[in-house]
Design a protein around this motif. Structure first.
Motif, PDB file in Angstrom:
ATOM      1  N   ASP A   1      -2.601 -37.556  15.820  1.00  0.00           N
ATOM      2  CA  ASP A   1      -3.180 -36.247  15.489  1.00  0.00           C
ATOM      3  C   ASP A   1      -4.202 -35.829  16.546  1.00  0.00           C
ATOM      4  N   GLU A   2      -5.050 -36.771  16.940  1.00  0.00           N
ATOM      5  CA  GLU A   2      -6.068 -36.476  17.952  1.00  0.00           C
ATOM      6  C   GLU A   2      -5.438 -36.228  19.316  1.00  0.00           C
ATOM      7  N   MET A   3      -4.369 -36.961  19.634  1.00  0.00           N
ATOM      8  CA  MET A   3      -3.690 -36.759  20.910  1.00  0.00           C
ATOM      9  C   MET A   3      -3.055 -35.377  20.964  1.00  0.00           C
ATOM     10  N   ILE A   4      -2.456 -34.957  19.867  1.00  0.00           N
ATOM     11  CA  ILE A   4      -1.844 -33.625  19.810  1.00  0.00           C
ATOM     12  C   ILE A   4      -2.918 -32.541  19.844  1.00  0.00           C
ATOM     13  N   ALA A   5      -4.018 -32.783  19.127  1.00  0.00           N
ATOM     14  CA  ALA A   5      -5.095 -31.793  19.051  1.00  0.00           C
ATOM     15  C   ALA A   5      -5.833 -31.619  20.370  1.00  0.00           C
ATOM     16  N   ALA A   6      -5.662 -32.560  21.302  1.00  0.00           N
ATOM     17  CA  ALA A   6      -6.345 -32.460  22.595  1.00  0.00           C
ATOM     18  C   ALA A   6      -5.832 -31.297  23.431  1.00  0.00           C
ATOM     19  N   GLN A   7      -4.679 -30.740  23.048  1.00  0.00           N
ATOM     20  CA  GLN A   7      -4.108 -29.552  23.695  1.00  0.00           C
ATOM     21  C   GLN A   7      -3.943 -29.750  25.209  1.00  0.00           C
TER      22      GLN A   7
ATOM     23  N   THR B   1     -16.675 -42.007  26.437  1.00  0.00           N
ATOM     24  CA  THR B   1     -16.345 -41.385  25.158  1.00  0.00           C
ATOM     25  C   THR B   1     -17.623 -41.192  24.354  1.00  0.00           C
ATOM     26  N   ASN B   2     -17.507 -40.551  23.205  1.00  0.00           N
ATOM     27  CA  ASN B   2     -18.678 -40.314  22.360  1.00  0.00           C
ATOM     28  C   ASN B   2     -19.279 -41.608  21.830  1.00  0.00           C
ATOM     29  N   GLU B   3     -18.477 -42.685  21.815  1.00  0.00           N
ATOM     30  CA  GLU B   3     -18.967 -43.980  21.331  1.00  0.00           C
ATOM     31  C   GLU B   3     -19.274 -44.941  22.467  1.00  0.00           C
TER      32      GLU B   3
ATOM     33  N   LEU C   1      -3.767 -37.694  27.847  1.00  0.00           N
ATOM     34  CA  LEU C   1      -3.381 -38.161  26.516  1.00  0.00           C
ATOM     35  C   LEU C   1      -3.904 -39.563  26.239  1.00  0.00           C
ATOM     36  N   VAL C   2      -3.877 -40.430  27.241  1.00  0.00           N
ATOM     37  CA  VAL C   2      -4.461 -41.767  27.076  1.00  0.00           C
ATOM     38  C   VAL C   2      -5.970 -41.646  26.859  1.00  0.00           C
ATOM     39  N   SER C   3      -6.608 -40.719  27.573  1.00  0.00           N
ATOM     40  CA  SER C   3      -8.035 -40.496  27.407  1.00  0.00           C
ATOM     41  C   SER C   3      -8.356 -40.009  25.984  1.00  0.00           C
ATOM     42  N   ALA C   4      -7.504 -39.132  25.457  1.00  0.00           N
ATOM     43  CA  ALA C   4      -7.695 -38.643  24.096  1.00  0.00           C
ATOM     44  C   ALA C   4      -7.553 -39.769  23.080  1.00  0.00           C
ATOM     45  N   ALA C   5      -6.586 -40.655  23.308  1.00  0.00           N
ATOM     46  CA  ALA C   5      -6.415 -41.808  22.430  1.00  0.00           C
ATOM     47  C   ALA C   5      -7.615 -42.735  22.516  1.00  0.00           C
ATOM     48  N   ALA C   6      -8.130 -42.937  23.737  1.00  0.00           N
ATOM     49  CA  ALA C   6      -9.304 -43.791  23.926  1.00  0.00           C
ATOM     50  C   ALA C   6     -10.515 -43.198  23.202  1.00  0.00           C
ATOM     51  N   GLU C   7     -10.672 -41.896  23.266  1.00  0.00           N
ATOM     52  CA  GLU C   7     -11.776 -41.232  22.570  1.00  0.00           C
ATOM     53  C   GLU C   7     -11.678 -41.477  21.073  1.00  0.00           C
ATOM     54  N   ALA C   8     -10.463 -41.446  20.528  1.00  0.00           N
ATOM     55  CA  ALA C   8     -10.274 -41.575  19.084  1.00  0.00           C
ATOM     56  C   ALA C   8     -10.343 -43.018  18.602  1.00  0.00           C
ATOM     57  N   ALA C   9     -10.123 -43.974  19.497  1.00  0.00           N
ATOM     58  CA  ALA C   9     -10.124 -45.392  19.094  1.00  0.00           C
ATOM     59  C   ALA C   9     -11.518 -45.800  18.627  1.00  0.00           C
TER      60      ALA C   9
ATOM     61  N   THR D   1     -19.951 -55.938  23.167  1.00  0.00           N
ATOM     62  CA  THR D   1     -19.568 -55.211  21.953  1.00  0.00           C
ATOM     63  C   THR D   1     -19.710 -53.704  22.099  1.00  0.00           C
ATOM     64  N   GLY D   2     -20.322 -53.241  23.177  1.00  0.00           N
ATOM     65  CA  GLY D   2     -20.580 -51.805  23.308  1.00  0.00           C
ATOM     66  C   GLY D   2     -19.550 -51.052  24.107  1.00  0.00           C
ATOM     67  N   VAL D   3     -18.368 -51.633  24.283  1.00  0.00           N
ATOM     68  CA  VAL D   3     -17.333 -50.983  25.085  1.00  0.00           C
ATOM     69  C   VAL D   3     -16.011 -50.965  24.327  1.00  0.00           C
ATOM     70  N   LYS D   4     -15.174 -50.016  24.703  1.00  0.00           N
ATOM     71  CA  LYS D   4     -13.792 -49.983  24.209  1.00  0.00           C
ATOM     72  C   LYS D   4     -12.881 -50.544  25.292  1.00  0.00           C
ATOM     73  N   ARG D   5     -11.836 -51.233  24.859  1.00  0.00           N
ATOM     74  CA  ARG D   5     -10.861 -51.793  25.794  1.00  0.00           C
ATOM     75  C   ARG D   5      -9.482 -51.223  25.459  1.00  0.00           C
ATOM     76  N   ILE D   6      -8.853 -50.621  26.448  1.00  0.00           N
ATOM     77  CA  ILE D   6      -7.569 -49.943  26.263  1.00  0.00           C
ATOM     78  C   ILE D   6      -6.551 -50.581  27.201  1.00  0.00           C
ATOM     79  N   LEU D   7      -5.423 -51.025  26.662  1.00  0.00           N
ATOM     80  CA  LEU D   7      -4.383 -51.661  27.472  1.00  0.00           C
ATOM     81  C   LEU D   7      -3.107 -50.827  27.407  1.00  0.00           C
ATOM     82  N   VAL D   8      -2.592 -50.471  28.588  1.00  0.00           N
ATOM     83  CA  VAL D   8      -1.475 -49.528  28.708  1.00  0.00           C
ATOM     84  C   VAL D   8      -0.424 -50.120  29.640  1.00  0.00           C
ATOM     85  N   SER D   9       0.842 -49.857  29.355  1.00  0.00           N
ATOM     86  CA  SER D   9       1.924 -50.287  30.255  1.00  0.00           C
ATOM     87  C   SER D   9       2.804 -49.106  30.627  1.00  0.00           C
TER      88      SER D   9
END
Length: 429
Positions: free
Chosen positions: A307-313, A207-209, A419-427, A168-176
């Motif tokens: 929004d977070e992906m765009i804000a990652a600059q 990430t922060n979480e 950008l994927v990293s920014a999305a993962a941070e925000a998830a 439960t302490g991890v995020k899982r990100i699936l990308v194609s």
């Protein structure tokens, strides 16, 4: 965010490069093992049509041996079960090697830029060509060959090797990502989305979480595979209520020039010509093996943290959300002109194009999010990212790579990873 590699220790046995020939009868394989009279697909025929570019790419990456070894082992398979094992072994090995090479874990594999996705593409086509023309001394039914081909496709595309940690302490990100496409126009095509998938597979991002683990797969640019459910088969198992459930999913493809577009809406219509020169112009069909929404949506809106992906600059290309759609407003919609605008879909309209058009990129977003909705995974963010189209193909058609080409692709792929990293941070977990 600190990035480390999660999948390590890929055991690969690398032997000397065997003599390469174009058709499936190679090395010491029995000539009777393959029937060169069996027709190949238009995509597979480009191995010969595009010569010597495909062969040069494989040779310079030292991937030729993977096709040769596969053909040798397929000839040695004494029955269908042994053939299945050989296909699973070599398909998985090809994907794992491509990932390891892309991430710099196999620097001894040739001099070709490690961001190059094309050796994987052309080597897989050699393997599918061999399987199509394979003629063992026992009977293989049409259905059995189709199942073997599916196994080869799924293993060599990373689909069967998707593997998330439990807990439960991890995020899982699936990308194609996607294969190169429209090679009948340009045999040197690369696809930065597929290259990005190779960079991302198995990556762990802090990430922060807590840690976010990324798994990826690459899709073919073929209508039949989509209609047989390859997108649903890839994402569906990880949208169910189980220990492998993802926290974010994203489809990625090559888009317009020098822009990173987070597509606002995917539309329920597909058009265009795939890599096998088959075309479509109709409503996107359902996938019979997967639960669909009770009412099939005309448009599906992104739920990515744009929004977070765009804000990652991230750089070098601008990042934006694209809300353009094309739609039919008249009841007899197919007989009427459609309208395009950037205000999102009109209530009650029929989809003609999403923000990313009506090709397979739009369809990857539509299908993955349609099955997400069908399975009731409303809390999982999902959507599509169109990355900047590859530029700087050399004017001299005998040259397949230059420093300008390499730098452009590297910049685009690195930004995609960010950008994927920014999305993962925000998830949210």
């Amino acid at each position: 965010m600190k990035k480390t590699n999660w999948k390590w220790g890929i055991a690969l046995l690398l032997i000397g490069v065997l003599p390469f020939v174009l058709m499936p009868t190679v090395g010491s394989a029995k000539s009777s093992c393959y029937d060169s009279d069996v027709p190949l697909t238009p995509e597979e025929q480009r191995i010969e049509d595009g010569a010597p570019i495909p062969q040069q790419l494989m040779s310079d990456a030292e991937f030729t041996e993977f096709a040769d070894e596969f053909k040798e082992d397929l000839c040695k398979a004494k029955n269908i079960k042994k053939a299945q094992k050989a296909i699973e072994k070599h398909g998985t090995k090809l994907w794992n090697t491509a990932v390891a090479r892309a991430q710099g874990e196999k620097p001894n594999l040739g001099d070709l830029d490690r961001y190059d996705d094309r050796p994987l593409y052309w080597t897989r086509l050699h393997m599918t060509s061999a399987l199509r023309q394979w003629k063992p001394d026992y009977t293989v039914s049409e259905k059995e060959r189709e199942e073997l081909m599916k196994k080869l496709e799924y293993t060599s595309r990373g689909i069967t090797s998707i593997d998330f940690p439990k807990g439960t302490g991890v995020k899982r990100i699936l990308v194609s990502g996607f294969d190169p496409y429209r090679l009948e126009q340009e045999f040197r095509r690369s696809n930065p989305s597929g290259a990005a998938a190779l960079q991302l597979d198995g990556k762990m991002i802090l990430t922060n979480e807590g840690p976010a683990f990324i798994q990826t797969a690459n899709f073919p640019v073929r209508w039949d595979d989509f209609e047989e459910g390859i997108v649903e088969d890839t994402f569906g198992p990880y949208l169910k209520e189980n220990k492998n459930r993802v926290d974010l999913m994203m489809t990625i493809s090559q888009g317009g020039p020098r822009v990173m577009a987070i597509e606002g809406f995917a539309g329920r219509w597909h058009t265009g010509v795939g890599n096998n020169l088959e075309d479509r112009s109709e409503v996107i069909p359902t996938a019979n093996d997967w639960k669909m929404p009770e009412k099939l949506p005309e448009f599906i809106e992104t739920t990515l943290p744009y929004d977070e992906m765009i804000a990652a600059q991230t750089e070098p290309w601008p990042v934006k959300r694209n809300d353009e759609v094309c739609e039919w407003l008249a009841p007899e919609y197919r007989d009427q002109p459609y309208e395009c605008h950037d205000g999102g879909p009109t209530e009650g309209s029929k989809a003609r194009k999403g923000g990313g058009g009506s090709y397979l990129s739009n369809e990857s977003m539509y299908r993955s999010n349609r099955v997400r909705i069908g399975l009731g995974a409303y809390d999982i963010p999902g959507g599509h990212l169109h990355v900047a189209a590859q530029e700087y193909y050399p004017d001299d058609t005998t040259i397949y790579i230059t420093d300008e080409f390499t730098n452009f692709r590297r910049n685009t792929v690195d930004q995609t990873v960010e950008l994927v990293s920014a999305a993962a941070e925000a998830a949210e977990k």
